[in-house]
Motif scaffolding. Sequence first.
Motif, short mmCIF file in Angstrom:
data_model
loop_
_atom_site.label_atom_id
_atom_site.label_comp_id
_atom_site.label_asym_id
_atom_site.label_seq_id
_atom_site.Cartn_x
_atom_site.Cartn_y
_atom_site.Cartn_z
N MET A 71 -4.23 17.17 94.02
CA MET A 71 -5.62 16.76 94.04
C MET A 71 -6.39 17.39 92.88
O MET A 71 -7.19 16.73 92.24
CB MET A 71 -6.23 17.15 95.38
CG MET A 71 -7.69 16.78 95.50
SD MET A 71 -7.94 15.04 95.59
CE MET A 71 -8.95 14.90 96.99
N GLU A 72 -6.12 18.69 92.64
CA GLU A 72 -6.82 19.38 91.56
C GLU A 72 -6.45 18.81 90.20
O GLU A 72 -7.29 18.70 89.31
CB GLU A 72 -6.53 20.89 91.59
CG GLU A 72 -7.19 21.61 92.73
CD GLU A 72 -6.35 21.56 94.00
OE1 GLU A 72 -5.20 21.06 93.95
OE2 GLU A 72 -6.84 22.00 95.05
N LEU A 73 -5.18 18.43 90.04
CA LEU A 73 -4.73 17.84 88.78
C LEU A 73 -5.40 16.50 88.53
O LEU A 73 -5.81 16.20 87.40
CB LEU A 73 -3.21 17.69 88.77
CG LEU A 73 -2.60 17.10 87.51
CD1 LEU A 73 -2.83 18.03 86.34
CD2 LEU A 73 -1.13 16.82 87.71
N LEU A 74 -5.57 15.71 89.57
CA LEU A 74 -6.23 14.41 89.44
C LEU A 74 -7.70 14.58 89.04
O LEU A 74 -8.19 13.89 88.14
CB LEU A 74 -6.12 13.64 90.76
CG LEU A 74 -6.78 12.27 90.81
CD1 LEU A 74 -6.04 11.31 89.88
CD2 LEU A 74 -6.81 11.75 92.22
N VAL A 75 -8.40 15.50 89.67
CA VAL A 75 -9.81 15.73 89.35
C VAL A 75 -9.97 16.32 87.96
O VAL A 75 -10.85 15.92 87.19
CB VAL A 75 -10.47 16.63 90.42
CG1 VAL A 75 -11.87 17.04 90.02
CG2 VAL A 75 -10.51 15.91 91.76
N ALA A 76 -9.10 17.26 87.59
CA ALA A 76 -9.17 17.86 86.26
C ALA A 76 -8.89 16.83 85.18
O ALA A 76 -9.57 16.80 84.14
CB ALA A 76 -8.19 19.02 86.15
N SER A 77 -7.93 15.96 85.38
CA SER A 77 -7.64 14.92 84.38
C SER A 77 -8.76 13.89 84.34
O SER A 77 -9.08 13.36 83.26
CB SER A 77 -6.29 14.26 84.64
OG SER A 77 -6.22 13.75 85.94
N ALA A 78 -9.39 13.61 85.47
CA ALA A 78 -10.53 12.68 85.47
C ALA A 78 -11.70 13.26 84.67
O ALA A 78 -12.35 12.55 83.89
CB ALA A 78 -10.96 12.37 86.90
N VAL A 79 -11.97 14.57 84.85
CA VAL A 79 -13.04 15.21 84.08
C VAL A 79 -12.70 15.19 82.60
O VAL A 79 -13.55 14.91 81.75
CB VAL A 79 -13.27 16.66 84.58
CG1 VAL A 79 -14.16 17.43 83.64
CG2 VAL A 79 -13.86 16.64 85.97
N GLY A 80 -11.45 15.47 82.25
CA GLY A 80 -11.03 15.45 80.85
C GLY A 80 -11.13 14.08 80.22
O GLY A 80 -11.60 13.93 79.08
#
Length: 135
Positions: free
Chosen positions: A1-10
Motif C-alpha cells: 500500500m505504501e509503495l502504491l501511494v509513494a509512486s502515485a505521489v511521485g
Amino acid sequence: MELLVASAVGILTACGVYLILRLRVFAVILGISLLSYAVNVFLFSTGRLKTNAAPILDPYATDIVYTDPLPQALVLTAIVISFGMTAVLVMFTLGAYLEAGNDKIDMDQVEPDVDKPIVEGIALDMNAEPQEDRS
C-alpha cells in the motif's frame, strides 16, 4: 500500500513539474493542480494508511486501530484552498487570453543595462549629479 501511494505521489509530482515547464497557460494551471493533488495525497498518507479505521480513538477497543484526524482536516482545507486558487488562476488566464488573443507565455530574456545598475528595484544613473534634499 505504501509503495502504491509513494509512486502515485511521485508520478503526480513529475507530471505537475513537466506541465509547469510548458509555454501554455492552461498546461501550467493543470501542472499546479497536479502538484496540489500530490501534496494532498502526501499529507493524507502521513495520518497512517489503515483501512476500515475511524479517525477517532475508541476507549472500549482492546486493540488500537485509528487514523490521525489532523492530516485529514489539513487535506480537506487544502482541497478547498486549491480549488479556490485554481478558480482565481483560471479567471486571470481567461482575462489575459481575451486581452492578448492567445495563451502562450512569453519568455523573452531582457538584458540588463550595464551602465544603470538596479538597486532595490530602482535603476540608478551613475553619471547623474547628486540632488539636494529639499525638505
